[in-house]
Design a protein around this motif. Structure first.
Motif, PDB file in Angstrom:
ATOM      1  N   SER A 109       1.314  -0.889  -0.212  1.00  0.00           N
ATOM      2  CA  SER A 109       0.391  -0.107   0.004  1.00  0.00           C
ATOM      3  C   SER A 109       0.578   1.179   0.588  1.00  0.00           C
ATOM      4  N   LEU A 110       0.292   2.425  -0.284  1.00  0.00           N
ATOM      5  CA  LEU A 110       0.907   3.912  -0.469  1.00  0.00           C
ATOM      6  C   LEU A 110       0.198   4.137   0.861  1.00  0.00           C
ATOM      7  N   SER A 111      -0.434   3.701   1.676  1.00  0.00           N
ATOM      8  CA  SER A 111      -0.600   4.380   2.840  1.00  0.00           C
ATOM      9  C   SER A 111      -0.107   4.576   3.977  1.00  0.00           C
ATOM     10  N   GLN A 135      -4.674  -6.249  11.780  1.00  0.00           N
ATOM     11  CA  GLN A 135      -3.617  -5.982  11.559  1.00  0.00           C
ATOM     12  C   GLN A 135      -2.362  -5.917  11.107  1.00  0.00           C
ATOM     13  N   VAL A 136      -2.716  -7.136  11.402  1.00  0.00           N
ATOM     14  CA  VAL A 136      -1.304  -8.380  10.846  1.00  0.00           C
ATOM     15  C   VAL A 136      -0.991  -7.728   9.003  1.00  0.00           C
ATOM     16  N   GLN A 137      -1.805  -8.000   8.665  1.00  0.00           N
ATOM     17  CA  GLN A 137      -2.286  -8.361   7.612  1.00  0.00           C
ATOM     18  C   GLN A 137      -2.070  -6.911   6.620  1.00  0.00           C
ATOM     19  N   LEU A 138      -2.670  -5.889   7.534  1.00  0.00           N
ATOM     20  CA  LEU A 138      -2.314  -4.356   7.086  1.00  0.00           C
ATOM     21  C   LEU A 138      -0.581  -3.862   7.499  1.00  0.00           C
ATOM     22  N   MET A 139       0.019  -4.963   8.245  1.00  0.00           N
ATOM     23  CA  MET A 139       1.338  -3.966   8.425  1.00  0.00           C
ATOM     24  C   MET A 139       2.250  -5.282   7.850  1.00  0.00           C
ATOM     25  N   LYS A 140       1.421  -6.141   6.938  1.00  0.00           N
ATOM     26  CA  LYS A 140       2.956  -6.608   6.397  1.00  0.00           C
ATOM     27  C   LYS A 140       2.647  -5.796   4.981  1.00  0.00           C
ATOM     28  N   ARG A 141       1.626  -4.983   5.285  1.00  0.00           N
ATOM     29  CA  ARG A 141       1.862  -4.610   2.896  1.00  0.00           C
ATOM     30  C   ARG A 141       2.317  -2.447   3.866  1.00  0.00           C
ATOM     31  N   ARG A 142       3.303  -2.418   4.665  1.00  0.00           N
ATOM     32  CA  ARG A 142       4.191  -1.892   5.722  1.00  0.00           C
ATOM     33  C   ARG A 142       3.029  -0.656   6.041  1.00  0.00           C
ATOM     34  N   ASP A 358      -5.068   8.214  -6.019  1.00  0.00           N
ATOM     35  CA  ASP A 358      -5.689   6.788  -7.276  1.00  0.00           C
ATOM     36  C   ASP A 358      -4.420   5.975  -7.556  1.00  0.00           C
ATOM     37  N   LEU A 359      -3.420   6.260  -7.565  1.00  0.00           N
ATOM     38  CA  LEU A 359      -2.071   5.458  -7.012  1.00  0.00           C
ATOM     39  C   LEU A 359      -2.506   4.807  -5.964  1.00  0.00           C
ATOM     40  N   GLU A 360      -3.086   4.867  -5.717  1.00  0.00           N
ATOM     41  CA  GLU A 360      -3.116   3.619  -4.148  1.00  0.00           C
ATOM     42  C   GLU A 360      -4.223   2.978  -4.359  1.00  0.00           C
ATOM     43  N   LEU A 361      -5.262   3.695  -5.128  1.00  0.00           N
ATOM     44  CA  LEU A 361      -6.757   2.614  -5.721  1.00  0.00           C
ATOM     45  C   LEU A 361      -5.628   1.963  -5.870  1.00  0.00           C
ATOM     46  N   LYS A 363      -2.646   0.389  -6.116  1.00  0.00           N
ATOM     47  CA  LYS A 363      -2.155  -0.744  -5.784  1.00  0.00           C
ATOM     48  C   LYS A 363      -2.836  -1.570  -4.941  1.00  0.00           C
ATOM     49  N   ILE A 364      -3.725  -1.014  -4.355  1.00  0.00           N
ATOM     50  CA  ILE A 364      -5.258  -2.207  -3.807  1.00  0.00           C
ATOM     51  C   ILE A 364      -5.694  -3.141  -4.373  1.00  0.00           C
ATOM     52  N   ASP A 365      -5.944  -2.379  -5.653  1.00  0.00           N
ATOM     53  CA  ASP A 365      -6.126  -3.247  -6.070  1.00  0.00           C
ATOM     54  C   ASP A 365      -5.528  -4.369  -6.599  1.00  0.00           C
ATOM     55  N   LYS A 366      -4.687  -4.176  -6.483  1.00  0.00           N
ATOM     56  CA  LYS A 366      -2.948  -4.542  -7.250  1.00  0.00           C
ATOM     57  C   LYS A 366      -3.021  -6.844  -6.206  1.00  0.00           C
ATOM     58  N   ILE A 367      -3.080  -5.978  -5.055  1.00  0.00           N
ATOM     59  CA  ILE A 367      -3.773  -6.795  -3.868  1.00  0.00           C
ATOM     60  C   ILE A 367      -4.856  -7.557  -3.984  1.00  0.00           C
ATOM     61  N   LEU A 368      -5.816  -7.267  -4.173  1.00  0.00           N
ATOM     62  CA  LEU A 368      -6.506  -8.090  -4.218  1.00  0.00           C
ATOM     63  C   LEU A 368      -6.196  -8.797  -5.239  1.00  0.00           C
TER      64      LEU A 368
END
Length: 852
Positions: A109-111, A135-142, A358-361, A363-368
């Motif tokens: 993520s870019l967040s 919480q763990v899932q978010l932390m592994k994405r930085r 928009d770049l974050e959205l 990135k989220i699509d790539k994560i999904l």
């Protein structure tokens, strides 16, 4: 035959090549160069570096931002974006955006920060575990994560399961803290904020949780304090806690003396720098997003540093404006601030921030996509998928941004204004007012071209104090906003800018300069006839001391005719500082009450919050801390943290009530020397080179009591499931009467597995040293001193040295935050001023961190 297209292989560099090129880029500033190469240069998982200097990074970012710009009217070009962000001069994307934009090697993520929570404030075990997994899932994405615990029922409440009564908040604080410690983020641990309302009946347990050694070491903690409690403190009257919090028909309530609990908060903050305080009524009343609370934007907690209050599943990306760069002819009588350029760049910065959404959205699509392609069972993937769908909805609907600043201290010095003076406070408030008006103006202008955020409703916002402040200052802006809407639900913050300020080579965030001049050491070869040895340490290494000037102080020196290459004596340096604009304007000089008043005044023009720490000397009293907290509330601050120099080194005592201030704290007379038959145990896994190791740490009251360590997967080692991270170590007897130590763990169905004879599973040489170390542990020797002892062992074989390093890494997890490291040197600046933070050695001088 068709010509086969030649595949272009990207240029790669070694770490050393990138460092040397960046060292030249930063004009010899080795710390800035090292930080950039280690944290932000584009690299893959094999260690290949694809960017040689920050110019390459800025081109990567500019290309991606320009690609998004082309989707909208009047786009900025790639060159225009690059000119704004190059050299860290004007606009600086922070942290995750800097590392992640255009990065094809990480699915992240870019967040910078997130807050999570349950709909309906569920305190069921299922809801609590869901938060843990998210919480763990978010932390592994930085991402850094915050969540609130006020929905969890208090200790002793009835529950409809085999436990019959609730365990309260603290066990779940430990669970979330331990989860944070497990997640690695490119060499650093995740960051977590846990908060709770002062109205919760377990608030005192929450406040005390971090005072016990080894507990909740993976989280920052803050208390949400309401105005009614603060009024009760001022008037010395009772206060009623309820569950559910602030309920008109509570299931549980109790009356407390507000001042008694207040003194506990003040004492703990004085002693350990936590808990932080969030003035929650101020947060909510001032919050623009909370005008949409019924649509899912009710603020519930903050990010780990406290500068972004958020609703569940919302996130934020950060960007800093380098204030010093708008001071024309700095450090001269002609110094002035370029307001016109400043306003122009703020407009561009807000556009870039909206592009980053928009770049974050994307990135989220790539994560999904990755989640959907993963081979796990659909039931396993459901929580992670729903988490990112919720985050995607909030990011796209509210389009929250985080425009902030850095170099406030240097800006004032460049203009000849003393930080913390009345003139300094007035100037800072004026600058932040201008930022607020320009940023909101930019969001309105962007809405004209791109549309307002999805749920914008001027009627909902009409009585919000922050919006009314904007209206009073600029009516034209306000009525334009009524007509066209606003592109972003909230826009402003002041975050800490640690590594960012190292690369801008300025003071950090809103803070004053830490020191204009300081000393570093570099190791030298004593046999080199041309070397100068100023210092020989306790292990015989030779060091040369050299003076380092803060970059902007160095600029002041050059402009005012002082030689920056001269070898100055300390008396000469003191005289230089005294005639500079940095005199009486460093972190330790600024009047604390002035700093609090400045924060409160600036906060009026920040729609999110401000991350700032009040640094106090070691001899500051608890009474002063209490006064500062009261002043912060009355001044309109949304939050405040106090750090008393050296305060955290006193947190190691496990049973504080049984010790007096005058007792020797080098051991614990209450720690049992006779081993209990059964100990709770942590399982710690680590890797040395390619070898996998495992450690079993027996605990008494959360403190290490014995250690078993060895190979995890060879013939002589031990193999247990990866999900096992805790269990019991039970002392038993063999048939011949000799002792043995068995490890027992349970699975999810309640079945128990016992592994007999931990002491016989590992190399006998390891066990002999383990007995020695366990003996020092169980006699109460401080963990940091045991770490020093193990490090000093002179061992011959490679395997035993590898084992030794593993034991050190395992035990460092239990060194309390803030403990001073006695025999370590910073690898970045050679300072001896190191403390432990979450098991990692952190340099207080340069901020670099190294995990064992």
């Amino acid at each position: 035959m068709p010509v086969k297209e030649k595949k272009v292989v990207p240029q790669t560099y070694t770490q050393e090549q990138a460092f040397q090129a960046s060292l030249n880029y930063f004009k010899g500033d080795d710390l800035a160069a090292r930080v950039w190469v280690n944290k932000y240069a584009l690299k893959d998982s094999d260690g290949h570096v694809y960017e040689k200097t920050p110019d390459d990074m800025h081109k990567r970012i500019a290309k991606e931002v320009a690609r998004i710009e082309k989707k909208y009217p009047n786009p900025m070009t790639e060159d225009e974006v690059f000119d704004l962000i190059k050299n860290f001069k004007y606009i600086v994307p922070q942290g995750s955006p800097m590392a992640g934009i255009g990065n094809p090697f990480q699915v992240g993520s870019l967040s910078n920060c997130f807050v999570i929570g349950n709909d309906g404030n569920s305190d069921s075990y299922g809801g609590i575990m869901k938060i843990d997994q998210e919480q763990v899932q978010l932390m592994k994405r930085r991402g850094g994560v915050g969540h609130d615990l006020s929905h969890i029922r208090p200790k002793g409440s009835g529950v409809k399961n085999s436990a019959l009564t609730s365990t309260g908040l603290v066990p779940f604080m430990e669970r979330y803290s331990n989860s944070t410690r497990e997640v690695a983020q490119d060499g650093r641990r995740g960051a977590l904020m846990l908060s709770v309302s002062i109205n919760h009946p377990d608030a005192e347990d929450f406040i005390d949780a971090k005072m016990e050694q080894g507990k909740v070491t993976g989280a920052n903690v803050s208390v949400r304090i309401d105005d009614k409690f603060m009024t009760a403190v001022k008037n010395d009257t009772p206060y009623t806690q309820t569950y559910p919090i602030f309920s008109d028909n509570p299931k549980f309530s109790k009356e407390i003396q507000a001042n008694t609990l207040w003194k506990k908060i003040v004492h703990n903050a004085w002693k350990s720098a936590e808990p932080g305080i969030l003035f929650w009524d101020t947060v909510i009343n001032e919050s623009v997003p909370d005008c949409y609370a019924d649509l899912g934007y009710k603020t519930v907690s903050t990010n780990p540093c406290g500068e972004i209050p958020l609703c569940p599943y919302d996130s934020c990306r950060l960007l800093a404006i380098n204030l010093f760069s708008y001071v024309e002819e700095p450090f001269t009588a002609k110094a002035h601030f370029n307001y016109e350029l400043f306003k122009k760049h703020i407009n561009a910065a807000q556009r870039i921030m909206d592009d980053i959404i928009d770049l974050e959205l994307e990135k989220i699509d790539k994560i999904l996509e990755k989640i959907n392609a993963d081979p796990e069972n659909e039931d396993v993937k459901a929580v992670e998928r729903n988490l990112w769908l919720n985050i995607r909805k909030k990011a796209g609907e509210g389009r929250r941004t985080g425009i902030g600043i850095t170099a406030e201290g240097d800006m004032l010095a460049g203009l000849g204004i003393t930080y913390g003076s009345k003139e300094g406070i007035d100037f800072s408030v004026d600058i932040h007012k201008r930022i607020a008006l320009a940023t909101y103006r930019a969001s309105v202008e962007t809405a004209k071209e791109r549309g307002a955020f999805g749920i914008f409703d001027a009627e909902r916002e009409k009585n919000n104090p922050f919006i009314l402040r904007l209206k009073e200052a600029d009516e034209e802006l306000y009525y334009d906003m009524l007509e066209h809407g606003r592109r972003n639900i909230a826009l402003l913050t002041i975050a800490p800018t640690g590594t960012t300020s190292l690369m801008t080579q300025t003071s950090s965030g809103i803070e004053p300069v830490f020191l204009p001049v300081y000393k570093r050491r570099r190791k030298v070869n004593p046999n080199d006839k041309n070397s100068r040895v100023d210092f020989v340490d306790e292990v015989g290494d030779s060091w040369e001391e050299y003076v380092v000037f803060h970059q902007r102080f160095k600029e002041w020196m050059k402009i005012n005719g002082h030689d920056t290459d001269k070898k100055y004596e300390q008396v000469e340096l003191d005289k230089l500082i005294k005639i500079s604009p940095y005199y009486k304007a460093t972190s330790n000089d600024v009047d604390w009450m002035s700093k609090v008043k400045m924060q409160g005044a600036v906060q009026k023009w920040i729609d999110h919050s401000i991350s700032v720490t009040i640094n106090l000397p070691n001899d500051a009293s608890e009474e002063l801390v209490g006064k500062l907290y009261l002043e912060a509330w009355e001044a309109g601050c949304k939050g405040v943290t106090v750090y008393r120099d050296g305060s955290r080194s006193g947190v190691l005592i496990s049973n504080e009530e049984k010790k007096t201030e005058d007792e020797d704290n080098t051991g614990d007379s209450n720690f049992p020397t006779k081993r209990p038959q059964t100990l709770t145990a942590d399982v710690v896994r680590f890797q040395n080179n390619k070898d996998k190791w495992i450690a079993f740490i027996g605990l008494v009251d959360g403190r290490p009591y014995e250690v078993f360590t060895g190979m995890a997967d060879d013939e002589d080692g031990i193999l247990i499931p990866r999900w096992v991270n805790e269990g019991l170590i039970i002392k038993n007897r063999n048939e011949d009467g000799s002792s043995r130590y068995d490890f027992q763990y349970g699975n999810k169905r309640g079945y128990k597995t016992t592994i007999e004879g931990l002491s016989h599973k590992f190399n006998p040489e390891f066990w002999n040293y383990a007995k020695l170390i366990s003996s020092t542990l169980r006699h109460g020797m401080d963990i940091d001193k045991i770490v020093d002892l193990i490090n000093s062992l002179q061992l011959d074989s490679e395997s035993i040295n590898t084992w030794k390093n593993g034991v050190v890494r395992a035990l460092k997890r239990y060194v309390a935050d803030g403990t001073i490291a006695n025999k370590e040197k910073c690898s970045s600046c050679s300072s001896s001023n190191l403390i432990y933070q979450e098991g990692c050695l952190t340099c207080k001088d340069c901020g670099s961190s190294k995990c064992g």
